[in-house]
Write a protein that holds these residues in place. Structure first.
Motif, mmCIF file in Angstrom:
data_model
loop_
_atom_site.group_PDB
_atom_site.id
_atom_site.type_symbol
_atom_site.label_atom_id
_atom_site.label_comp_id
_atom_site.label_asym_id
_atom_site.label_seq_id
_atom_site.Cartn_x
_atom_site.Cartn_y
_atom_site.Cartn_z
ATOM 1 N N VAL A 44 -55.113 19.082 -13.459
ATOM 2 C CA VAL A 44 -56.032 18.542 -14.460
ATOM 3 C C VAL A 44 -56.628 17.248 -13.919
ATOM 4 C CG1 VAL A 44 -56.265 17.682 -16.807
ATOM 5 C CG2 VAL A 44 -54.719 19.583 -16.327
ATOM 6 N N VAL A 45 -57.932 17.207 -13.866
ATOM 7 C CA VAL A 45 -58.634 16.044 -13.327
ATOM 8 C C VAL A 45 -59.463 15.403 -14.433
ATOM 9 C CG1 VAL A 45 -60.391 15.291 -11.683
ATOM 10 C CG2 VAL A 45 -58.741 17.026 -11.013
ATOM 11 N N TRP A 46 -59.341 14.096 -14.539
ATOM 12 C CA TRP A 46 -60.174 13.339 -15.460
ATOM 13 C C TRP A 46 -61.282 12.684 -14.645
ATOM 14 C CZ3 TRP A 46 -57.566 10.368 -19.973
ATOM 15 C CH2 TRP A 46 -56.685 11.216 -20.656
ATOM 16 N N CYS A 63 -58.829 0.024 -23.640
ATOM 17 C CA CYS A 63 -58.389 1.388 -23.345
ATOM 18 C C CYS A 63 -59.135 1.889 -22.113
ATOM 19 C CB CYS A 63 -58.640 2.322 -24.534
ATOM 20 S SG CYS A 63 -60.377 2.611 -24.887
ATOM 21 N N ALA A 64 -58.585 2.933 -21.521
ATOM 22 C CA ALA A 64 -59.250 3.627 -20.417
ATOM 23 C C ALA A 64 -59.831 4.912 -20.987
ATOM 24 C CB ALA A 64 -58.263 3.935 -19.305
ATOM 25 N N VAL A 65 -60.981 5.302 -20.451
ATOM 26 C CA VAL A 65 -61.680 6.486 -20.936
ATOM 27 C C VAL A 65 -61.814 7.480 -19.797
ATOM 28 C CG1 VAL A 65 -63.914 7.305 -21.784
ATOM 29 C CG2 VAL A 65 -62.928 5.233 -22.721
ATOM 30 N N GLY A 66 -61.613 8.748 -20.113
ATOM 31 C CA GLY A 66 -61.783 9.818 -19.137
ATOM 32 C C GLY A 66 -62.538 10.966 -19.768
ATOM 33 N N ALA A 90 -52.101 9.069 -12.563
ATOM 34 C CA ALA A 90 -52.704 8.010 -11.741
ATOM 35 C C ALA A 90 -53.449 7.004 -12.617
ATOM 36 C CB ALA A 90 -53.646 8.617 -10.716
ATOM 37 N N LEU A 91 -54.147 7.502 -13.629
ATOM 38 C CA LEU A 91 -54.870 6.608 -14.536
ATOM 39 C C LEU A 91 -53.894 5.729 -15.317
ATOM 40 C CD1 LEU A 91 -57.604 5.748 -15.618
ATOM 41 C CD2 LEU A 91 -57.496 7.657 -17.242
#
Length: 112
Positions: free
Chosen positions: A4-6, A32-35, A59-60
């Protein structure tokens, strides 16, 4: 099992030698982080000029944890400031004459 890749938005330095994760804020002010699940979803929300990198969720999380960020948002639908109540004062200005003011005293130099 499929990987699964963001697709996460990033910014590049002026020289292009450094890439940094672009962070956002939730309505309550927390960072926050967004993908995004696809590059098309990223482009639809942030525009075609937004650079992005492909990262897995672990990783994120590893990148954002030292910054105190523990919230990841996948495929956000709205990126906007929170809505505020309309102003209590009318929007049409009222004209009033300025209050008269006394002239400012002038300073005089004294010779010694």
């Amino acid at each position: 099992m499929a990987r699964v890749v963001w697709h996460v938005p990033v910014t590049a330095s002026g020289t292009g030698s450094t890439t940094a994760l672009r962070l956002f804020r939730l309505r309550d002010g927390r960072r926050c982080a967004v993908g995004f699940s696809s590059p098309e979803a990223l482009v639809a929300l942030l525009g075609p000029d937004q650079a992005h990198a492909e990262l897995g969720e672990p990783a994120l999380r590893d990148l954002t944890a030292p910054l105190g960020i523990d919230t990841l948002v996948l495929d956000p639908r709205l990126v906007a400031p929170s809505v505020t109540a309309p102003p209590a004062t009318p929007l049409t200005p009222t004209l009033t004459a300025p209050a008269p003011t006394a002239p400012a005293p002038t300073a005089r130099l004294q010779r010694r």
